[in-house]
Design a protein around this motif. Structure first.
Motif, PDB file in Angstrom:
ATOM      1  N   ASP A 156       0.852  -1.198   0.000  1.00 30.04           N
ATOM      2  CA  ASP A 156       0.000   0.000   0.000  1.00 30.04           C
ATOM      3  C   ASP A 156       0.881   1.238   0.000  1.00 30.04           C
ATOM      4  OD1 ASP A 156      -2.652  -1.380   1.952  1.00 30.04           O
ATOM      5  OD2 ASP A 156      -2.769  -0.484  -0.044  1.00 30.04           O
TER       6      ASP A 156
ATOM      7  N   SER B 265      -4.340  -4.024  -5.850  1.00 37.59           N
ATOM      8  CA  SER B 265      -5.769  -4.275  -6.051  1.00 37.59           C
ATOM      9  C   SER B 265      -6.641  -3.029  -5.865  1.00 37.59           C
ATOM     10  CB  SER B 265      -6.264  -5.394  -5.129  1.00 37.59           C
ATOM     11  OG  SER B 265      -5.879  -5.120  -3.801  1.00 37.59           O
ATOM     12  N   ILE B 266      -6.060  -1.978  -5.300  1.00 38.37           N
ATOM     13  CA  ILE B 266      -6.809  -0.725  -5.147  1.00 38.37           C
ATOM     14  C   ILE B 266      -5.962   0.442  -5.629  1.00 38.37           C
ATOM     15  CG2 ILE B 266      -7.952   0.857  -3.528  1.00 38.37           C
ATOM     16  CD1 ILE B 266      -9.387  -1.749  -3.584  1.00 38.37           C
ATOM     17  N   VAL B 267      -6.458   1.165  -6.622  1.00 39.69           N
ATOM     18  CA  VAL B 267      -5.767   2.378  -7.048  1.00 39.69           C
ATOM     19  C   VAL B 267      -6.736   3.526  -6.796  1.00 39.69           C
ATOM     20  CG1 VAL B 267      -4.781   3.672  -8.972  1.00 39.69           C
ATOM     21  CG2 VAL B 267      -4.376   1.223  -8.792  1.00 39.69           C
ATOM     22  N   ASP B 268      -6.417   4.370  -5.811  1.00 40.09           N
ATOM     23  CA  ASP B 268      -7.304   5.506  -5.534  1.00 40.09           C
ATOM     24  C   ASP B 268      -6.692   6.770  -6.126  1.00 40.09           C
ATOM     25  OD1 ASP B 268      -6.347   5.820  -1.993  1.00 40.09           O
ATOM     26  OD2 ASP B 268      -5.220   6.098  -3.842  1.00 40.09           O
ATOM     27  N   SER B 269      -7.343   7.916  -5.911  1.00 41.35           N
ATOM     28  CA  SER B 269      -6.864   9.120  -6.577  1.00 41.35           C
ATOM     29  C   SER B 269      -5.496   9.564  -6.049  1.00 41.35           C
ATOM     30  CB  SER B 269      -7.877  10.263  -6.463  1.00 41.35           C
ATOM     31  OG  SER B 269      -8.004  10.690  -5.129  1.00 41.35           O
ATOM     32  N   PHE B 270      -5.166   9.184  -4.817  1.00 43.65           N
ATOM     33  CA  PHE B 270      -3.839   9.504  -4.296  1.00 43.65           C
ATOM     34  C   PHE B 270      -2.781   8.799  -5.133  1.00 43.65           C
ATOM     35  CE2 PHE B 270      -0.504  10.589  -1.537  1.00 43.65           C
ATOM     36  CZ  PHE B 270       0.252   9.461  -1.271  1.00 43.65           C
TER      37      PHE B 270
ATOM     38  N   VAL C  56      -9.542  -2.952 -11.331  1.00 36.98           N
ATOM     39  CA  VAL C  56      -8.952  -1.630 -11.089  1.00 36.98           C
ATOM     40  C   VAL C  56      -9.249  -0.712 -12.274  1.00 36.98           C
ATOM     41  CG1 VAL C  56      -6.784  -0.354 -10.857  1.00 36.98           C
ATOM     42  CG2 VAL C  56      -7.130  -2.450  -9.552  1.00 36.98           C
TER      43      VAL C  56
ATOM     44  N   THR D   7     -12.800   0.421 -12.195  1.00 33.95           N
ATOM     45  CA  THR D   7     -12.995   1.369 -11.102  1.00 33.95           C
ATOM     46  C   THR D   7     -12.405   2.730 -11.427  1.00 33.95           C
ATOM     47  OG1 THR D   7     -12.958  -0.454  -9.530  1.00 33.95           O
ATOM     48  CG2 THR D   7     -12.630   1.751  -8.631  1.00 33.95           C
TER      49      THR D   7
ATOM     50  N   ARG E 135      -9.203  -0.782   5.613  1.00 30.66           N
ATOM     51  CA  ARG E 135      -9.437  -1.313   4.270  1.00 30.66           C
ATOM     52  C   ARG E 135      -9.590  -2.824   4.294  1.00 30.66           C
ATOM     53  NH1 ARG E 135      -6.084   2.075  -0.207  1.00 30.66           N
ATOM     54  NH2 ARG E 135      -5.148   0.077  -0.683  1.00 30.66           N
TER      55      ARG E 135
ATOM     56  N   THR F 133     -13.841  -3.850  -5.259  1.00 31.27           N
ATOM     57  CA  THR F 133     -12.834  -2.864  -5.662  1.00 31.27           C
ATOM     58  C   THR F 133     -13.424  -1.461  -5.620  1.00 31.27           C
ATOM     59  OG1 THR F 133     -11.825  -4.519  -7.091  1.00 31.27           O
ATOM     60  CG2 THR F 133     -11.149  -2.251  -7.445  1.00 31.27           C
ATOM     61  N   LYS F 134     -14.646  -1.323  -6.131  1.00 29.11           N
ATOM     62  CA  LYS F 134     -15.284  -0.006  -6.127  1.00 29.11           C
ATOM     63  C   LYS F 134     -15.520   0.467  -4.700  1.00 29.11           C
ATOM     64  CE  LYS F 134     -17.555  -0.334 -10.601  1.00 29.11           C
ATOM     65  NZ  LYS F 134     -18.834  -0.231 -11.332  1.00 29.11           N
TER      66      LYS F 134
ATOM     67  N   THR G  79     -12.185   1.328  -2.972  1.00 26.73           N
ATOM     68  CA  THR G  79     -11.593   2.528  -3.563  1.00 26.73           C
ATOM     69  C   THR G  79     -12.328   3.771  -3.063  1.00 26.73           C
ATOM     70  OG1 THR G  79     -10.946   1.275  -5.528  1.00 26.73           O
ATOM     71  CG2 THR G  79     -10.914   3.673  -5.716  1.00 26.73           C
TER      72      THR G  79
ATOM     73  N   GLU H 196     -10.800   6.878  -0.614  1.00 30.15           N
ATOM     74  CA  GLU H 196     -10.881   8.320  -0.836  1.00 30.15           C
ATOM     75  C   GLU H 196     -11.396   9.017   0.420  1.00 30.15           C
ATOM     76  OE1 GLU H 196      -9.880   9.826  -3.550  1.00 30.15           O
ATOM     77  OE2 GLU H 196      -9.530   8.015  -4.712  1.00 30.15           O
TER      78      GLU H 196
ATOM     79  N   ARG I 277      -9.067   8.904   3.496  1.00 31.95           N
ATOM     80  CA  ARG I 277      -7.933   9.803   3.272  1.00 31.95           C
ATOM     81  C   ARG I 277      -8.342  11.255   3.531  1.00 31.95           C
ATOM     82  NH1 ARG I 277      -3.265   8.054   1.212  1.00 31.95           N
ATOM     83  NH2 ARG I 277      -3.738   6.187   0.062  1.00 31.95           N
TER      84      ARG I 277
ATOM     85  N   LEU J  36      -6.332  15.855  -6.477  1.00 33.60           N
ATOM     86  CA  LEU J  36      -6.973  15.899  -7.777  1.00 33.60           C
ATOM     87  C   LEU J  36      -8.438  16.327  -7.679  1.00 33.60           C
ATOM     88  CD1 LEU J  36      -5.574  12.647  -9.431  1.00 33.60           C
ATOM     89  CD2 LEU J  36      -4.872  14.994  -9.856  1.00 33.60           C
TER      90      LEU J  36
ATOM     91  N   LEU K  88     -18.847   5.680  -7.330  1.00 31.91           N
ATOM     92  CA  LEU K  88     -18.489   4.284  -7.074  1.00 31.91           C
ATOM     93  C   LEU K  88     -19.456   3.588  -6.119  1.00 31.91           C
ATOM     94  CD1 LEU K  88     -14.625   4.636  -6.754  1.00 31.91           C
ATOM     95  CD2 LEU K  88     -15.868   3.566  -8.615  1.00 31.91           C
TER      96      LEU K  88
END
Lengths: 132, 137
Positions: free
Chosen positions: A20, A53-58, A86, A89, B21, B39-40, B43, B47, B50, B102, B112
């Motif tokens: 992560d 497995s998780i790509v967030d905006s960060f 991913v 998403t 998570r 995943t959705k 994710t 966000e 964070r 962003l 999502l």
């Protein structure tokens, strides 16, 4: 603190992300990469996210930063191995990853990089051959 | 709507995010949510958690398994006592950010999720609630 290893593969750098990405780790990766690019004069960076497995905006912002930094140092960036869930998403999240190429795997990623950076003329004289 | 299980996690530092998570994923898997749905959900949660850390210095994350009309879902609530959001409409716009980000967190999390709720009061705090149903699109 973990560090993300950066491997030199010929004229490219390979970064494999398996943990992560938290703030400090991401910043360390960016600065390590700049250093390696400057030191090795690599023309391309491959970022392997097949284990992510998780790509967030960060993370998206970090990938975008890496692509922008690399561009300034005359290198292109390819993200490889994105998991299908991913990809789905990311589209819905609205993350576009500008300046970042993508490929299915490392092999295809390297082919893509080679086609993007092109072959440089060996000799200045080669450029004049056509004019004679 | 009924709550089948409920757990509250205090989010104060980055390691709490990882723990949270994993817990959220555990619950999603437990009710049989598919991989894309998981995943959705995670994710979106990423966000929001964070945001809580960055803008409010932490808060509480509540994880619930809920059931409505015989369909199970996961409801995640993020409650903080931070500065609050001045303009909700602005905050829900893609690209708008009061930090260096962003600006996709809130509108992205809404896209999502199957259901999304945002309540905020300047000076008091913010609460965001999202629901993802087991077979939600």
């Amino acid at each position: 603190m973990d560090k993300i290893p950066i491997l030199k593969m010929g004229e490219f750098l390979l970064v494999t992300i398996q943990v992560d990405l938290y703030d400090r780790l991401a910043l360390a990766l960016e600065s390590d990469l700049i250093m390696m690019l400057t030191k090795t004069e690599a023309r391309g960076v491959l970022i392997d996210i097949s284990a992510v497995s998780i790509v967030d905006s960060f993370m998206g912002r970090i990938l975008g930063n890496i692509a922008a930094m690399s561009k300034i140092l005359d290198a292109e960036t390819v993200v490889v191995g994105m998991q299908p869930a991913v990809a789905i998403t990311l589209v819905e999240l609205g993350l576009t990853l500008p300046g970042v190429y993508t490929a299915l795997d490392v092999e295809k990623g390297m082919d893509l990089l080679r086609s993007k950076i092109g072959d440089l003329p060996k000799d200045e004289e080669d450029l004049y051959d056509d004019f004679i | 709507m009924m709550t089948l299980s409920k757990e509250t996690i205090s989010i104060q530092r980055e390691p709490d995010v990882v723990f949270f998570r994993n817990k959220a994923k555990e619950l999603a898997v437990k009710i049989g949510m598919g991989l894309v749905g998981q995943t959705k959900l995670i994710t979106a949660a990423s966000e929001l958690v964070r945001n809580m850390l960055r803008y409010a210095n932490g808060g509480e994350a509540i994880l619930e398994i809920i059931i409505r009309n015989n369909i199970k879902g996961i409801r995640l609530t993020f409650a903080d006592k931070g500065p609050g959001i001045k303009d909700l409409k602005e905050a829900m716009q893609d690209g708008f950010s009061t930090g260096k980000s962003l600006g996709l967190g809130l509108p992205g999390a809404k896209r999502l999720s199957n259901e999304f709720d945002l309540k905020s009061e300047v000076g008091k705090g913010t609460t965001v609630t999202i629901i993802r149903w087991k077979n939600g699109v």
